[in-house]
Design a protein around this motif. Structure first.
Motif, short mmCIF file in Angstrom:
data_model
loop_
_atom_site.label_atom_id
_atom_site.label_comp_id
_atom_site.label_asym_id
_atom_site.label_seq_id
_atom_site.Cartn_x
_atom_site.Cartn_y
_atom_site.Cartn_z
N GLY A 32 0.64 -1.26 -0.06
CA GLY A 32 0.00 0.23 0.06
C GLY A 32 0.64 1.24 -0.08
N THR A 33 0.23 2.28 0.43
CA THR A 33 1.01 3.58 0.57
C THR A 33 0.99 4.09 1.85
N ALA A 34 2.29 4.37 2.49
CA ALA A 34 2.48 4.86 3.64
C ALA A 34 2.44 6.71 3.67
N SER A 35 1.80 7.33 4.40
CA SER A 35 2.01 8.69 4.41
C SER A 35 2.48 9.31 5.41
N PHE A 36 3.10 10.47 5.34
CA PHE A 36 3.93 10.85 6.72
C PHE A 36 3.62 12.54 6.42
N SER A 37 3.26 13.10 7.63
CA SER A 37 3.02 14.48 7.60
C SER A 37 3.53 15.21 8.74
N VAL A 38 4.02 16.49 8.58
CA VAL A 38 4.42 17.19 9.80
C VAL A 38 3.88 18.52 9.86
N SER A 39 3.31 18.75 11.28
CA SER A 39 2.78 20.12 11.52
C SER A 39 3.02 20.69 12.67
N GLY A 40 2.53 21.68 13.24
CA GLY A 40 2.93 22.26 14.43
C GLY A 40 3.16 23.71 14.48
N ALA A 41 3.55 24.36 15.60
CA ALA A 41 3.70 25.68 15.80
C ALA A 41 4.82 26.06 16.82
N GLY A 42 5.18 27.30 16.81
CA GLY A 42 6.43 27.72 17.68
C GLY A 42 6.33 29.09 18.07
N GLN A 43 7.39 29.40 18.88
CA GLN A 43 7.56 30.98 19.07
C GLN A 43 8.66 31.40 19.03
N ASP A 44 9.16 32.70 18.40
CA ASP A 44 10.38 33.29 18.50
C ASP A 44 10.82 33.70 19.98
N VAL A 45 11.85 33.14 20.53
CA VAL A 45 12.12 33.11 21.77
C VAL A 45 12.66 34.66 22.27
N VAL A 46 12.98 35.57 21.25
CA VAL A 46 13.51 36.93 21.47
C VAL A 46 12.34 37.86 21.46
N THR A 47 11.37 37.77 20.60
CA THR A 47 10.33 38.84 20.51
C THR A 47 9.11 38.05 20.97
N GLU A 48 8.97 36.98 21.24
CA GLU A 48 7.79 36.21 21.60
C GLU A 48 6.59 36.20 20.41
N ALA A 49 7.14 36.27 19.40
CA ALA A 49 5.84 36.36 18.07
C ALA A 49 5.50 34.88 17.90
N ASP A 50 4.31 34.60 17.90
CA ASP A 50 3.97 33.15 17.49
C ASP A 50 4.29 32.94 15.96
N LEU A 51 4.84 31.58 15.89
CA LEU A 51 5.32 31.24 14.53
C LEU A 51 4.49 30.13 13.96
N GLY A 52 4.34 30.14 12.78
CA GLY A 52 3.41 28.99 12.24
C GLY A 52 4.35 27.99 11.21
N VAL A 53 3.73 26.89 10.97
CA VAL A 53 4.54 25.94 10.50
C VAL A 53 3.57 25.37 9.32
N VAL A 54 4.07 25.55 8.05
CA VAL A 54 3.39 25.17 6.66
C VAL A 54 3.42 23.50 6.74
N PRO A 55 2.28 23.14 6.79
CA PRO A 55 2.18 21.28 6.86
C PRO A 55 3.17 20.90 5.74
N GLN A 56 3.69 19.96 5.90
CA GLN A 56 4.58 19.35 4.95
C GLN A 56 4.17 17.82 4.64
N GLY A 57 4.23 17.06 3.80
CA GLY A 57 3.95 15.69 3.60
C GLY A 57 4.78 14.86 2.77
N ALA A 58 4.96 13.55 2.72
CA ALA A 58 5.81 12.67 2.05
C ALA A 58 5.10 11.15 2.04
N SER A 59 5.09 10.54 0.95
CA SER A 59 4.79 9.20 0.89
C SER A 59 5.70 8.30 0.35
N VAL A 60 5.34 6.86 0.73
CA VAL A 60 6.17 5.81 0.13
C VAL A 60 5.33 4.71 -0.44
#
Length: 142
Positions: free
Chosen positions: A102-130
């Motif tokens: 079959g097909t195995a799918s993998f994806s990564v998502s999440g969020a973060g924060q700049d430790v200096v400015t404390e600004a919220d940072l996004g993550v554009v979800p990414q994926g790959a398959s085998v």
């Protein structure tokens, strides 16, 4: 009357100075890449999934690697729950075993924060398959 004008001018100057001296925060996304060791494997083979992450400043992020399909988690620097605690630029990897066709799918998502400015940072979800094949299955010609 001159005293009042003087205070008004000082007040306006102080307001302008506060607005001009305030830091401008430009939030951006954390750059995330996901890669797999092969685009096609056989049942029983290992698959290595690598997640790389970077940002122009100092950051902390909670990233989540998710997977679906005929694979089982085998190990790696990413734990079995798929959580990646990122502190600055780097990468993490996980190894999976192909358990069926079959097909195995993998994806990564999440969020973060700049430790200096404390600004919220996004993550554009990414994926790959085998694609997983079973090379031990042979077909006979009619």
């Amino acid at each position: 009357m001159n005293k009042i004008k003087k205070y008004i001018v000082l007040f306006i100057i102080s307001i302008l100075c506060i607005n001009m001296c305030a830091p401008v925060v430009h939030a951006e996304d954390i750059t995330v890449y996901i890669s797999v060791s092969a685009s096609e494997v056989n049942v029983g083979d290992s698959i290595t999934v690598t997640v790389s992450y970077s940002y122009s400043g100092s950051f902390a992020a909670d990233l989540q690697l998710s997977w679906s399909g005929p694979v089982s988690f085998s190990g790696g620097s990413i734990g079995g729950s798929g959580v990646i605690s990122a502190f600055g630029n780097g990468s993490a990897s996980a190894t999976f075993t192909a358990t069926g066709e079959g097909t195995a799918s993998f994806s990564v998502s999440g969020a973060g924060q700049d430790v200096v400015t404390e600004a919220d940072l996004g993550v554009v979800p990414q994926g790959a398959s085998v694609t997983i094949i079973d090379s031990s299955v042979t077909t006979e010609a009619p």
